[in-house]
Scaffold this active site. Structure first.
Site, mmCIF file in Angstrom:
data_model
loop_
_atom_site.group_PDB
_atom_site.id
_atom_site.type_symbol
_atom_site.label_atom_id
_atom_site.label_comp_id
_atom_site.label_asym_id
_atom_site.label_seq_id
_atom_site.Cartn_x
_atom_site.Cartn_y
_atom_site.Cartn_z
ATOM 1 N N SER A 136 1.760 -9.474 -3.156
ATOM 2 C CA SER A 136 1.261 -8.460 -4.366
ATOM 3 C C SER A 136 1.031 -8.916 -5.327
ATOM 4 C CB SER A 136 1.110 -7.034 -3.352
ATOM 5 O OG SER A 136 0.130 -6.141 -4.095
ATOM 6 N N THR A 244 -17.364 -3.189 -5.509
ATOM 7 C CA THR A 244 -17.265 -2.119 -5.501
ATOM 8 C C THR A 244 -19.097 -2.419 -6.334
ATOM 9 O OG1 THR A 244 -17.191 0.191 -6.084
ATOM 10 C CG2 THR A 244 -16.855 -1.361 -7.760
ATOM 11 N N LYS A 247 -19.718 0.352 -9.275
ATOM 12 C CA LYS A 247 -19.741 0.035 -11.086
ATOM 13 C C LYS A 247 -20.318 -0.266 -11.680
ATOM 14 C CE LYS A 247 -14.463 0.872 -10.101
ATOM 15 N NZ LYS A 247 -14.049 2.099 -10.156
ATOM 16 N N THR A 276 -15.957 5.946 10.503
ATOM 17 C CA THR A 276 -16.173 6.667 9.582
ATOM 18 C C THR A 276 -18.220 6.391 9.913
ATOM 19 O OG1 THR A 276 -16.348 7.435 6.995
ATOM 20 C CG2 THR A 276 -16.337 5.041 6.975
ATOM 21 N N THR A 277 -18.627 6.694 8.909
ATOM 22 C CA THR A 277 -19.657 7.694 9.361
ATOM 23 C C THR A 277 -20.587 6.106 7.406
ATOM 24 O OG1 THR A 277 -20.624 9.353 9.453
ATOM 25 C CG2 THR A 277 -22.018 8.950 8.110
ATOM 26 N N THR A 362 -2.155 6.526 -13.112
ATOM 27 C CA THR A 362 -2.474 5.721 -13.776
ATOM 28 C C THR A 362 -2.789 4.995 -14.474
ATOM 29 O OG1 THR A 362 -4.038 7.205 -13.185
ATOM 30 C CG2 THR A 362 -5.058 4.981 -14.392
#
Ligand code: PLP
Length: 404
Positions: A136, A244, A247, A276-277, A362
């Protein structure tokens, strides 16, 4: 035991360190991006948003809004269940086909967010592949770090963007172990871009799978918005591309793309996908419209590049320092959380400019910053106004000169 006292003690520490987070109460105005209303102490002020990740303003594009409204009227508000139990709607599959096509891959799989897509996919790969080692990049996003941690696979961290370090670490691993090289294309806080081709070459040399997060690049890079991998012609050499819908595509949700069997494997084993839904079909319809639009339209990407260059030139002209990079992100380092917040407050209250102060965790402590994201919808006047405000601030603040 008084739990609130325990909670408060930790919040007080955050406040003392200057790392407590204050959120602006914004009301976005469809069709007016990047303008929004700021609700502050019962008052309403129109502000210009300078830190949105709706990078191209697609969240208010008329075609995207129309697609969502049409789908709400056609299908209703929610998906009706998990993907497994009654929640898989036609709009989800259309979106997955659109995404597979965007990245030139056989298949795609959508999730409820980019965070969940990284978390669920890396957790599943790392836990189900025997002896798997995940390499990573040190700058990877929290969602990747958490997914890797949850997998309990052996993790090796290589120095950020350092292909030499990556190669040394790959070389030290047993040949027969399955290895995954996980990294991002555009790193969103510094705006730097990974040496993707060199990483791919090393991964290929050692038989490792490549996992790239293109969250801050999809929609914006490549002739069809397929990300930096598309721009560099490397799509077919990457095993898995993650992105995603929240964004540049202006909606919400996350996804992976790759081979049919890879997507089927994650679909079959990832807890974060199964339990999950599903995304509302209307979100899927809006995202598909946004992706399809950005596949053919160059004006948003061209407009963004133009305004990013204009902002940088104006900052240069006035001697306001920012971090140089090859992406669309303009970070101005302040280096202290309290001062960063003070500057952001001043910009909001005196100049009607909203830029969120970015603090730890962050970014590392000592690199607190203001992070500007010019869009094609920021006008030249918006840029002049921002630069005037910063110029005034820079004159007033001794710290700014120290940083410069
Ligand atoms: N990956 C990176 C690099 C990010 O910066 C983010 C930030 O939001 C995510 C993944 C998560 O994506 P989403 O906001 O869609 O959950």
């Amino acid at each position: 035991m008084n739990f609130d006292t325990l909670f408060q003690a930790q919040i007080d520490t955050l406040k003392n360190d200057g790392n407590y987070r204050y959120f602006a109460e914004l009301e976005r105005k469809a069709g007016k991006f990047p303008k929004a209303t700021n609700h502050l102490n019962g008052e309403q002020r129109d502000v210009t948003v300078w830190c949105s990740n709706d990078y191209l303003g697609m969240g208010q594009h008329p075609a995207v809004i129309a697609a969502m409204c049409e789908a709400v009227n056609r299908t209703g508000t929610g998906a009706g269940g998990t993907r497994n139990i009654s929640g898989t709607n036609h709009d989800h599959l259309l979106l997955e086909r659109e995404l597979a096509d965007l990245h030139g891959k056989e298949a795609a799989l959508i999730f409820t967010s980019g965070y969940i897509s990284n978390w669920a996919t890396l957790a599943t790969l790392g836990s189900r592949l025997e002896n798997c080692v995940i390499l990573s990049d040190a700058g990877n996003h929290a969602s990747m770090i958490e997914g890797i941690r949850h997998s309990r696979a052996h993790k090796v961290i290589w120095k950020h963007n350092d292909v030499h370090d990556l190669e040394m670490k790959l070389r030290a691993l047993p040949e027969e172990y399955p290895k995954i090289v996980a990294f991002e294309s555009v790193y969103s806080m510094d705006g730097d871009i990974a040496p993707i081709e060199a990483i791919v070459e090393i991964a290929e040399k050692y038989g490792a799978m490549t996992y790239i997060d293109e969250v801050h690049a999809v929609g914006m890079y490549g002739p069809r918005g397929g990300g930096v991998t598309e721009e560099l012609g490397l799509t077919n050499r990457i095993t898995l591309i993650e992105g995603t819908l929240g964004k540049a595509f202006g909606c919400v949700g996350g996804y992976i793309t790759g081979s049919k069997v890879l997507c089927d494997f994650i679909r079959s084993f990832a807890s974060g996908f199964i339990f999950t839904t599903a995304l509302p079909p209307a979100v899927a319809a809006a995202a598909r419209t946004s992706i399809a639009h950005l596949k053919v339209s160059q004006s948003e990407r061209a407009g963004q590049r133009c305004q990013v260059a204009r902002l940088r030139a104006a900052l240069d002209h006035h001697g306001i320092p920012y971090m140089a990079n090859d992406s669309h992100i303009v970070p101005v380092i302040i280096g202290d959380p309290v001062k960063t917040k003070m500057l952001a407050d001043y910009l909001m209250l005196e100049w009607d400019i909203y830029v969120q102060p970015i603090n730890y965790p962050t970014v590392p402590k000592g690199t607190e910053r203001l992070r500007f994201t010019p869009s094609p919808l920021h006008s030249d006047d918006d840029i002049d106004h921002l630069v005037n405000a910063l110029k005034t601030l820079w004159k007033q603040c001794a710290i700014a000169h120290a940083v410069a």
